[in-house]
Design a protein around this motif. Structure first.
Motif, PDB file in Angstrom:
ATOM      1  N   UNK A 224     -53.662  44.136  -2.377  1.00 21.23           N
ATOM      2  CA  UNK A 224     -54.165  42.870  -1.860  1.00 21.23           C
ATOM      3  C   UNK A 224     -52.968  42.024  -1.489  1.00 21.23           C
ATOM      4  N   UNK A 225     -52.993  41.481  -0.274  1.00 19.02           N
ATOM      5  CA  UNK A 225     -51.904  40.609   0.149  1.00 19.02           C
ATOM      6  C   UNK A 225     -52.486  39.285   0.610  1.00 19.02           C
ATOM      7  N   UNK A 226     -51.746  38.227   0.348  1.00 17.50           N
ATOM      8  CA  UNK A 226     -52.150  36.916   0.844  1.00 17.50           C
ATOM      9  C   UNK A 226     -51.942  36.898   2.356  1.00 17.50           C
ATOM     10  N   UNK A 227     -52.880  36.342   3.099  1.00 24.90           N
ATOM     11  CA  UNK A 227     -52.688  36.231   4.546  1.00 24.90           C
ATOM     12  C   UNK A 227     -51.385  35.496   4.862  1.00 24.90           C
ATOM     13  N   UNK A 228     -50.697  35.974   5.898  1.00 27.45           N
ATOM     14  CA  UNK A 228     -49.429  35.365   6.294  1.00 27.45           C
ATOM     15  C   UNK A 228     -49.229  35.531   7.799  1.00 27.45           C
ATOM     16  N   UNK A 229     -48.350  34.731   8.346  1.00 30.41           N
ATOM     17  CA  UNK A 229     -48.071  34.801   9.781  1.00 30.41           C
ATOM     18  C   UNK A 229     -47.535  36.159  10.197  1.00 30.41           C
ATOM     19  N   UNK A 230     -46.688  36.765   9.349  1.00 29.29           N
ATOM     20  CA  UNK A 230     -46.112  38.049   9.748  1.00 29.29           C
ATOM     21  C   UNK A 230     -47.155  39.173   9.761  1.00 29.29           C
ATOM     22  N   UNK A 231     -48.231  39.052   9.002  1.00 25.82           N
ATOM     23  CA  UNK A 231     -49.283  40.075   8.992  1.00 25.82           C
ATOM     24  C   UNK A 231     -50.444  39.727   9.923  1.00 25.82           C
ATOM     25  N   UNK A 232     -50.467  38.500  10.422  1.00 26.20           N
ATOM     26  CA  UNK A 232     -51.569  38.035  11.259  1.00 26.20           C
ATOM     27  C   UNK A 232     -51.816  38.893  12.504  1.00 26.20           C
ATOM     28  N   UNK A 233     -50.797  39.421  13.187  1.00 29.44           N
ATOM     29  CA  UNK A 233     -51.094  40.243  14.372  1.00 29.44           C
ATOM     30  C   UNK A 233     -51.990  41.445  14.079  1.00 29.44           C
ATOM     31  N   UNK A 234     -51.832  42.067  12.930  1.00 33.59           N
ATOM     32  CA  UNK A 234     -52.678  43.223  12.592  1.00 33.59           C
ATOM     33  C   UNK A 234     -54.119  42.783  12.346  1.00 33.59           C
TER      34      UNK A 234
ATOM     35  N   UNK B   5     -70.788  38.794  12.794  1.00 34.00           N
ATOM     36  CA  UNK B   5     -70.089  39.796  13.580  1.00 34.00           C
ATOM     37  C   UNK B   5     -69.185  39.278  14.681  1.00 34.00           C
ATOM     38  N   UNK B   6     -69.468  39.705  15.920  1.00 30.42           N
ATOM     39  CA  UNK B   6     -68.605  39.389  17.059  1.00 30.42           C
ATOM     40  C   UNK B   6     -68.442  37.890  17.273  1.00 30.42           C
ATOM     41  N   UNK B   7     -69.491  37.116  17.106  1.00 26.73           N
ATOM     42  CA  UNK B   7     -69.378  35.666  17.290  1.00 26.73           C
ATOM     43  C   UNK B   7     -68.339  35.092  16.331  1.00 26.73           C
ATOM     44  N   UNK B   8     -68.357  35.542  15.081  1.00 29.20           N
ATOM     45  CA  UNK B   8     -67.380  35.066  14.101  1.00 29.20           C
ATOM     46  C   UNK B   8     -65.980  35.551  14.458  1.00 29.20           C
ATOM     47  N   UNK B   9     -65.861  36.799  14.920  1.00 29.28           N
ATOM     48  CA  UNK B   9     -64.560  37.333  15.325  1.00 29.28           C
ATOM     49  C   UNK B   9     -63.989  36.515  16.481  1.00 29.28           C
ATOM     50  N   UNK B  10     -64.817  36.215  17.471  1.00 33.53           N
ATOM     51  CA  UNK B  10     -64.363  35.423  18.620  1.00 33.53           C
ATOM     52  C   UNK B  10     -63.908  34.028  18.185  1.00 33.53           C
ATOM     53  N   UNK B  11     -64.650  33.411  17.269  1.00 38.19           N
ATOM     54  CA  UNK B  11     -64.260  32.096  16.763  1.00 38.19           C
ATOM     55  C   UNK B  11     -62.907  32.161  16.054  1.00 38.19           C
ATOM     56  N   UNK B  12     -62.709  33.208  15.249  1.00 36.42           N
ATOM     57  CA  UNK B  12     -61.431  33.330  14.548  1.00 36.42           C
ATOM     58  C   UNK B  12     -60.292  33.571  15.534  1.00 36.42           C
ATOM     59  N   UNK B  13     -60.516  34.381  16.552  1.00 37.23           N
ATOM     60  CA  UNK B  13     -59.473  34.608  17.554  1.00 37.23           C
ATOM     61  C   UNK B  13     -59.100  33.303  18.262  1.00 37.23           C
ATOM     62  N   UNK B  14     -60.077  32.469  18.542  1.00 41.05           N
ATOM     63  CA  UNK B  14     -59.791  31.162  19.151  1.00 41.05           C
ATOM     64  C   UNK B  14     -58.957  30.299  18.216  1.00 41.05           C
ATOM     65  N   UNK B  15     -59.319  30.293  16.938  1.00 37.20           N
ATOM     66  CA  UNK B  15     -58.567  29.493  15.959  1.00 37.20           C
ATOM     67  C   UNK B  15     -57.141  30.017  15.804  1.00 37.20           C
ATOM     68  N   UNK B  16     -56.990  31.342  15.814  1.00 41.96           N
ATOM     69  CA  UNK B  16     -55.655  31.941  15.713  1.00 41.96           C
ATOM     70  C   UNK B  16     -54.819  31.549  16.917  1.00 41.96           C
ATOM     71  N   UNK B  17     -55.413  31.619  18.097  1.00 38.36           N
ATOM     72  CA  UNK B  17     -54.696  31.274  19.322  1.00 38.36           C
ATOM     73  C   UNK B  17     -54.278  29.804  19.326  1.00 38.36           C
ATOM     74  N   UNK B  18     -55.144  28.931  18.859  1.00 32.15           N
ATOM     75  CA  UNK B  18     -54.868  27.488  18.875  1.00 32.15           C
ATOM     76  C   UNK B  18     -53.842  27.075  17.822  1.00 32.15           C
ATOM     77  N   UNK B  19     -53.891  27.700  16.632  1.00 28.94           N
ATOM     78  CA  UNK B  19     -53.027  27.269  15.531  1.00 28.94           C
ATOM     79  C   UNK B  19     -52.889  28.402  14.516  1.00 28.94           C
ATOM     80  N   UNK B  20     -51.988  29.360  14.779  1.00 30.62           N
ATOM     81  CA  UNK B  20     -51.863  30.506  13.873  1.00 30.62           C
ATOM     82  C   UNK B  20     -51.599  30.113  12.414  1.00 30.62           C
ATOM     83  N   UNK B  21     -50.675  29.184  12.198  1.00 33.65           N
ATOM     84  CA  UNK B  21     -50.361  28.789  10.820  1.00 33.65           C
ATOM     85  C   UNK B  21     -51.542  28.085  10.171  1.00 33.65           C
ATOM     86  N   UNK B  22     -52.213  27.234  10.915  1.00 29.58           N
ATOM     87  CA  UNK B  22     -53.396  26.556  10.387  1.00 29.58           C
ATOM     88  C   UNK B  22     -54.488  27.538  10.007  1.00 29.58           C
ATOM     89  N   UNK B  23     -54.659  28.580  10.822  1.00 30.51           N
ATOM     90  CA  UNK B  23     -55.651  29.599  10.501  1.00 30.51           C
ATOM     91  C   UNK B  23     -55.294  30.289   9.189  1.00 30.51           C
TER      92      UNK B  23
END
Length: 187
Positions: free
Chosen positions: A5-15, A31-49
């Protein structure tokens, strides 16, 4: 099995983001709706995500409940399953002030999801085993989980970690009204 188990981090975020782009989601209801929302959040603010995935103090905006109303965010943490790359996600949530989960929260303490291309290798079973001491350390004496009645793979994960059936019931709007099984693992 070397899964950890690893804590989420910026260096692992691309995977993690790659798994989302490939059609996987940690949210097995939306499912996909949640994935799309997370991708938007990652794109807007990776560290915040990344920062939002660990929320032990239950801060942040309200969450939408199953009935559509807004409610307070529960304290929670999320960990990624890692074995030479991203293998899934597992989250732990608990009630305010370490108490029981509120009645309006039907999902249970723990939720997990493994991408289809990583299933069948025991990652969810081992991830749950590794997360249970964290639940105990947070003062919980048991955890509850919910599986769909027609998901024997997820049920095996819970049973291999000491789970016992508490109830079988309709999920209502959760899981599209499918029958679900409520489980309990004593810590």
């Amino acid at each position: 099995m070397p899964v950890k188990l690893v804590a989420p981090s910026l260096d692992l975020l691309p995977a993690y983001a790659d798994a989302l782009r490939r059609g996987w989601s940690a949210d097995n209801v939306r499912g996909k709706a949640a994935a799309d929302e997370e991708l938007e959040r990652i794109s807007a603010d990776p560290q915040g995500f990344v920062d939002s995935l660990d929320n032990p103090d239950s801060g942040g905006p309200p969450v939408r409940r199953v009935d559509g109303s807004l409610g307070p965010r529960l304290p929670s943490i999320r960990r990624w399953l890692w074995d030479d790359g991203f293998c899934g996600s597992i989250g732990l949530r608990w009630g305010p002030d370490g108490g029981p989960l509120p009645d309006w929260f039907p999902y249970g303490h723990i939720g997990y999801a493994v991408p289809p291309w990583r299933r069948g290798r025991g990652y969810a079973t081992e991830g749950l085993k590794l997360l249970l001491p964290e639940a105990r350390a947070r003062g919980l004496d048991h955890v509850e989980l919910t599986t769909e009645a027609d998901n024997p793979a997820s049920q095996r994960v819970v049973v291999k970690n000491g789970g016992r059936v508490v109830a079988r019931e309709s999920s209502g709007t959760l899981h599209g009204g499918a029958e679900v099984i409520r489980w309990r693992i004593d810590l």
